[in-house]
Design a protein around this motif. Structure first.
Motif, PDB file in Angstrom:
ATOM      1  N   ILE B 199       0.880  -1.170   0.000  1.00 52.93           N
ATOM      2  CA  ILE B 199       0.000   0.000   0.000  1.00 52.93           C
ATOM      3  C   ILE B 199       0.917   1.219   0.000  1.00 52.93           C
ATOM      4  CG2 ILE B 199      -1.772   1.273   1.264  1.00 52.93           C
ATOM      5  CD1 ILE B 199      -2.715  -1.379   2.450  1.00 52.93           C
ATOM      6  N   HIS B 200       0.892   1.985  -1.083  1.00 49.98           N
ATOM      7  CA  HIS B 200       1.924   3.034  -1.262  1.00 49.98           C
ATOM      8  C   HIS B 200       1.331   4.337  -1.782  1.00 49.98           C
ATOM      9  CE1 HIS B 200       5.536   5.071  -2.788  1.00 49.98           C
ATOM     10  NE2 HIS B 200       6.224   4.266  -2.018  1.00 49.98           N
ATOM     11  N   ASP B 201       1.897   5.392  -1.285  1.00 48.56           N
ATOM     12  CA  ASP B 201       1.622   6.752  -1.747  1.00 48.56           C
ATOM     13  C   ASP B 201       1.628   6.840  -3.282  1.00 48.56           C
ATOM     14  OD1 ASP B 201       1.880   9.511  -2.347  1.00 48.56           O
ATOM     15  OD2 ASP B 201       3.011   9.880  -0.513  1.00 48.56           O
ATOM     16  N   ALA B 202       0.558   7.412  -3.829  1.00 50.23           N
ATOM     17  CA  ALA B 202       0.491   7.655  -5.281  1.00 50.23           C
ATOM     18  C   ALA B 202      -0.276   8.950  -5.493  1.00 50.23           C
ATOM     19  CB  ALA B 202      -0.190   6.482  -5.981  1.00 50.23           C
ATOM     20  N   GLN B 203       0.126   9.976  -4.771  1.00 48.16           N
ATOM     21  CA  GLN B 203      -0.704  11.174  -4.687  1.00 48.16           C
ATOM     22  C   GLN B 203      -0.766  12.002  -5.969  1.00 48.16           C
ATOM     23  OE1 GLN B 203      -0.788  13.163  -1.034  1.00 48.16           O
ATOM     24  NE2 GLN B 203      -1.664  15.055  -1.797  1.00 48.16           N
ATOM     25  N   PHE B 204       0.372  12.073  -6.679  1.00 50.86           N
ATOM     26  CA  PHE B 204       0.446  13.066  -7.746  1.00 50.86           C
ATOM     27  C   PHE B 204       0.508  12.473  -9.144  1.00 50.86           C
ATOM     28  CE2 PHE B 204       2.923  15.487  -4.324  1.00 50.86           C
ATOM     29  CZ  PHE B 204       1.801  16.171  -3.890  1.00 50.86           C
ATOM     30  N   THR B 205       0.132  13.296 -10.120  1.00 45.99           N
ATOM     31  CA  THR B 205       0.452  12.994 -11.512  1.00 45.99           C
ATOM     32  C   THR B 205       1.908  13.394 -11.735  1.00 45.99           C
ATOM     33  OG1 THR B 205      -0.087  15.195 -12.315  1.00 45.99           O
ATOM     34  CG2 THR B 205      -1.903  13.609 -12.184  1.00 45.99           C
ATOM     35  N   GLU B 206       2.457  13.016 -12.872  1.00 43.43           N
ATOM     36  CA  GLU B 206       3.840  13.404 -13.192  1.00 43.43           C
ATOM     37  C   GLU B 206       3.989  14.922 -13.221  1.00 43.43           C
ATOM     38  OE1 GLU B 206       6.957  11.239 -14.051  1.00 43.43           O
ATOM     39  OE2 GLU B 206       5.593  10.797 -12.407  1.00 43.43           O
ATOM     40  N   ASP B 207       3.025  15.605 -13.835  1.00 46.92           N
ATOM     41  CA  ASP B 207       3.109  17.071 -13.920  1.00 46.92           C
ATOM     42  C   ASP B 207       2.990  17.708 -12.539  1.00 46.92           C
ATOM     43  OD1 ASP B 207       3.560  17.162 -16.592  1.00 46.92           O
ATOM     44  OD2 ASP B 207       1.463  17.508 -17.152  1.00 46.92           O
ATOM     45  N   GLU B 208       2.096  17.181 -11.726  1.00 48.27           N
ATOM     46  CA  GLU B 208       1.951  17.736 -10.375  1.00 48.27           C
ATOM     47  C   GLU B 208       3.232  17.546  -9.569  1.00 48.27           C
ATOM     48  OE1 GLU B 208      -2.877  17.004  -9.757  1.00 48.27           O
ATOM     49  OE2 GLU B 208      -1.426  15.469  -9.171  1.00 48.27           O
ATOM     50  N   TYR B 209       3.868  16.385  -9.722  1.00 47.43           N
ATOM     51  CA  TYR B 209       5.067  16.102  -8.927  1.00 47.43           C
ATOM     52  C   TYR B 209       6.179  17.121  -9.216  1.00 47.43           C
ATOM     53  CZ  TYR B 209       9.040  13.839  -6.780  1.00 47.43           C
ATOM     54  OH  TYR B 209      10.151  13.596  -5.998  1.00 47.43           O
ATOM     55  N   LYS B 210       6.258  17.549 -10.478  1.00 47.58           N
ATOM     56  CA  LYS B 210       7.340  18.479 -10.850  1.00 47.58           C
ATOM     57  C   LYS B 210       7.307  19.763 -10.036  1.00 47.58           C
ATOM     58  CE  LYS B 210       7.563  16.753 -15.574  1.00 47.58           C
ATOM     59  NZ  LYS B 210       6.990  16.925 -16.921  1.00 47.58           N
ATOM     60  N   THR B 211       6.127  20.177  -9.612  1.00 46.15           N
ATOM     61  CA  THR B 211       6.032  21.413  -8.824  1.00 46.15           C
ATOM     62  C   THR B 211       5.855  21.123  -7.329  1.00 46.15           C
ATOM     63  OG1 THR B 211       3.643  21.518  -9.185  1.00 46.15           O
ATOM     64  CG2 THR B 211       5.049  22.720 -10.746  1.00 46.15           C
ATOM     65  N   ARG B 212       5.962  19.844  -6.942  1.00 40.79           N
ATOM     66  CA  ARG B 212       5.768  19.489  -5.538  1.00 40.79           C
ATOM     67  C   ARG B 212       6.896  18.594  -5.014  1.00 40.79           C
ATOM     68  NH1 ARG B 212       1.061  20.323  -8.087  1.00 40.79           N
ATOM     69  NH2 ARG B 212      -0.786  21.069  -6.961  1.00 40.79           N
ATOM     70  N   VAL B 213       8.044  18.689  -5.634  1.00 43.59           N
ATOM     71  CA  VAL B 213       9.200  17.907  -5.173  1.00 43.59           C
ATOM     72  C   VAL B 213       9.533  18.310  -3.742  1.00 43.59           C
ATOM     73  CG1 VAL B 213      11.664  17.488  -5.518  1.00 43.59           C
ATOM     74  CG2 VAL B 213      10.126  17.609  -7.493  1.00 43.59           C
ATOM     75  N   GLY B 214       9.719  17.322  -2.887  1.00 42.22           N
ATOM     76  CA  GLY B 214      10.053  17.603  -1.489  1.00 42.22           C
ATOM     77  C   GLY B 214       8.840  17.675  -0.581  1.00 42.22           C
ATOM     78  N   GLY B 216       7.025  15.218  -0.004  1.00 38.57           N
ATOM     79  CA  GLY B 216       6.964  13.944   0.699  1.00 38.57           C
ATOM     80  C   GLY B 216       6.071  12.903   0.060  1.00 38.57           C
ATOM     81  N   HIS B 217       5.645  13.150  -1.177  1.00 40.26           N
ATOM     82  CA  HIS B 217       4.732  12.210  -1.833  1.00 40.26           C
ATOM     83  C   HIS B 217       5.275  11.759  -3.182  1.00 40.26           C
ATOM     84  CE1 HIS B 217       1.861  12.876   1.312  1.00 40.26           C
ATOM     85  NE2 HIS B 217       1.980  14.183   1.143  1.00 40.26           N
ATOM     86  N   SER B 218       4.625  10.731  -3.719  1.00 39.86           N
ATOM     87  CA  SER B 218       5.076  10.137  -4.969  1.00 39.86           C
ATOM     88  C   SER B 218       4.106  10.421  -6.104  1.00 39.86           C
ATOM     89  CB  SER B 218       5.184   8.614  -4.825  1.00 39.86           C
ATOM     90  OG  SER B 218       6.242   8.264  -3.988  1.00 39.86           O
ATOM     91  N   SER B 219       4.653  10.446  -7.293  1.00 36.32           N
ATOM     92  CA  SER B 219       3.781  10.379  -8.462  1.00 36.32           C
ATOM     93  C   SER B 219       3.366   8.923  -8.634  1.00 36.32           C
ATOM     94  CB  SER B 219       4.522  10.855  -9.709  1.00 36.32           C
ATOM     95  OG  SER B 219       5.519   9.921 -10.060  1.00 36.32           O
ATOM     96  N   LEU B 220       2.308   8.736  -9.378  1.00 31.28           N
ATOM     97  CA  LEU B 220       1.859   7.369  -9.649  1.00 31.28           C
ATOM     98  C   LEU B 220       2.968   6.579 -10.353  1.00 31.28           C
ATOM     99  CD1 LEU B 220      -0.892   6.227  -8.887  1.00 31.28           C
ATOM    100  CD2 LEU B 220      -1.604   6.493 -11.244  1.00 31.28           C
ATOM    101  N   ALA B 221       3.664   7.242 -11.279  1.00 32.98           N
ATOM    102  CA  ALA B 221       4.745   6.566 -12.017  1.00 32.98           C
ATOM    103  C   ALA B 221       5.862   6.133 -11.072  1.00 32.98           C
ATOM    104  CB  ALA B 221       5.292   7.485 -13.100  1.00 32.98           C
ATOM    105  N   HIS B 222       6.254   7.012 -10.141  1.00 36.46           N
ATOM    106  CA  HIS B 222       7.298   6.639  -9.182  1.00 36.46           C
ATOM    107  C   HIS B 222       6.835   5.484  -8.300  1.00 36.46           C
ATOM    108  CE1 HIS B 222       9.297  10.868  -9.493  1.00 36.46           C
ATOM    109  NE2 HIS B 222       9.788  10.029 -10.374  1.00 36.46           N
ATOM    110  N   ALA B 223       5.571   5.507  -7.918  1.00 32.93           N
ATOM    111  CA  ALA B 223       5.052   4.420  -7.082  1.00 32.93           C
ATOM    112  C   ALA B 223       5.103   3.090  -7.832  1.00 32.93           C
ATOM    113  CB  ALA B 223       3.623   4.736  -6.639  1.00 32.93           C
ATOM    114  N   PHE B 224       4.744   3.109  -9.101  1.00 38.21           N
ATOM    115  CA  PHE B 224       4.837   1.886  -9.912  1.00 38.21           C
ATOM    116  C   PHE B 224       6.288   1.407  -9.979  1.00 38.21           C
ATOM    117  CE2 PHE B 224       1.048   0.409 -12.265  1.00 38.21           C
ATOM    118  CZ  PHE B 224       0.105   1.302 -11.784  1.00 38.21           C
TER     119      PHE B 224
END
Lengths: 131, 278
Positions: B199-214, B216-224
């Motif tokens: 069960i893992h964090d998958a909070q953001f889309t790739e585009d969202e992650y780019k502006t939310r680095v740090g 503490g959450h993962s993009s769906l792609a990173h979680a995969f």
């Protein structure tokens, strides 16, 4: 030597990989588990080439000496002092990099203490003094 | 073990018709052992409903907190078991470098944020993590600090026939020039490796992650990618962003599966979902 690293070491490596200062990270037994690209320039060898190194290996491989050319025993190196004595340490020295070049450097090292009394190792920053 | 998701949302409870299927309650997962042992993973707003489902015969609850951000503890004040003197509630959670777990929890469970003080709750026993492995009933539990702002742990829960790893708030890609990196330098890897369920964090889309680095959450792609690296058997995307509607989440998960072609099963993290790994 390789094993799952504690989160503080992972974060330290990530920070080091983004800094322009040469940085060494060692684990509690003294194994050199990471050095960043600026440190590669001083040591004359890429981390990907050397991989992790034991304390016996890295503390002698660079042939550390004082300004008079006298060899420095491992226990006089700031990183070893930080590891063994659990305190920050600093000194200037000369080293011979893995590329055979002799360089004057200064080293500042400090221990890494984690929460719940977990001892994680030590981190050293290398400076090339402007002459 | 039997697993039930009582809250799958991240950051802020987000009820409404557009989040009805994935759910609006924040992080809370029930894990039941075959011997009846009850573990509750995090105390988000989903904890209230979980509390209502507990049998009257229950005498002990084991509540494992990953960290003390509000979306993971807000349900505590509304958890009936904490006010029931016949139930012993054991709470595991991280201290900080200067404050113990009790002091940190008291910041929420005391006025002005909440009218009831933690010290007034009967039969509440606190345990600090991380520490060595420990046992609760049939479960063997491992903890480790993971990459998320403020002290945060992940849990690996092993039963005789299955292993579950719970990393609801986790940014293993933080600072990595290219993710994934080697396993031994990846936050949370040891907890997750070979799990039946992650069960893992998958909070953001790739585009969202780019502006939310740090954050503490993962993009769906990173979680995969993390799930693939850890070699898990199944992956539950979790801690959905409050702005992601059911339709958005359907699309994101399906697109991610198409792109990643994962070698593991993907179980969408929907409130109310139950599964029995192993």
């Amino acid at each position: 030597m390789s094993s799952q690293k504690e989160i503080e070491l992972i974060l330290a490596r990530q920070l080091a990989s983004h800094l322009a200062m040469p940085i060494f990270i060692v684990d509690p037994p003294g194994n050199l588990i990471y050095y960043n690209e600026p440190a590669e320039a001083i040591l004359g060898r890429r981390f990907e080439e050397t991989g992790e190194m034991s304390v016996e290996e890295w503390s002698t491989i660079f042939k550390p000496t004082d300004e008079n050319g006298n060899s420095l025993a491992p226990e006089l190196l700031p990183l070893v002092i930080a590891l063994r004595n659990h305190r920050p340490a600093h000194r200037g020295m000369w080293i011979v990099g893995l590329d055979g070049v002799r360089r004057q450097i200064e080293v500042t090292a400090f221990p890494l203490d984690g929460q719940a009394e977990r001892y994680l190792g030590a981190l050293a920053i290398f400076w090339e003094p402007e002459i | 073990m039997k697993v039930t998701l009582w809250g799958t949302r991240g950051s802020l409870a987000s009820p409404g018709p557009e989040t009805a299927r994935y759910g609006g309650n924040t992080s809370c997962v029930e894990v039941r052992g075959n011997d009846g042992t009850l573990l509750v993973l995090d105390a988000g707003t989903g904890l209230r409903q979980l509390g209502l489902s507990l049998p009257r015969s229950l005498r002990r609850v084991n509540l494992l907190l990953t960290h003390l951000h509000m979306d993971h503890i807000q349900g505590l004040g509304f958890f009936g078991a904490l006010r029931n003197p016949e139930i012993e509630v054991h709470i595991w959670g991280p201290a900080s470098t200067k404050l113990d777990l009790r002091s940190r929890l008291t910041r929420y469970l005391s006025p002005p944020l909440f009218p009831v003080h933690l010290r007034d709750l009967p039969n509440t026993i606190l345990h600090e993590v991380p520490r060595g492995d420990f046992e609760i009933g049939e479960f063997h539990i491992s903890t480790a600090l993971i990459c998320h702002p403020d002290p945060t742990v992940g849990y690996r829960i092993e039963s005789p026939n299955a292993t579950l790893t719970y990393l609801p708030d986790h940014e293993p890609a933080l600072g990595a020039e290219k993710f994934p990196i080697s396993a031994d330098w990846t936050s949370g890897y040891k907890l997750a490796v070979g799990s039946d369920i992650l069960i893992h964090d998958a909070q953001f889309t790739e585009d969202e992650y780019k502006t939310r680095v740090g954050w503490g959450h993962s993009s769906l792609a990173h979680a995969f990618e993390f799930a693939e690296l850890a070699g898990v058997k199944s992956f539950v995307p979790f801690h959905h962003d409050p702005s992601h509607t059911d339709d958005v989440l359907d699309n994101l998960i399906h697109e991610s599966i198409d792109l990643a072609q994962p070698g593991f099963a993907v179980i969408p993290g929907m409130e109310g979902a139950t599964f029995e790994p192993g």
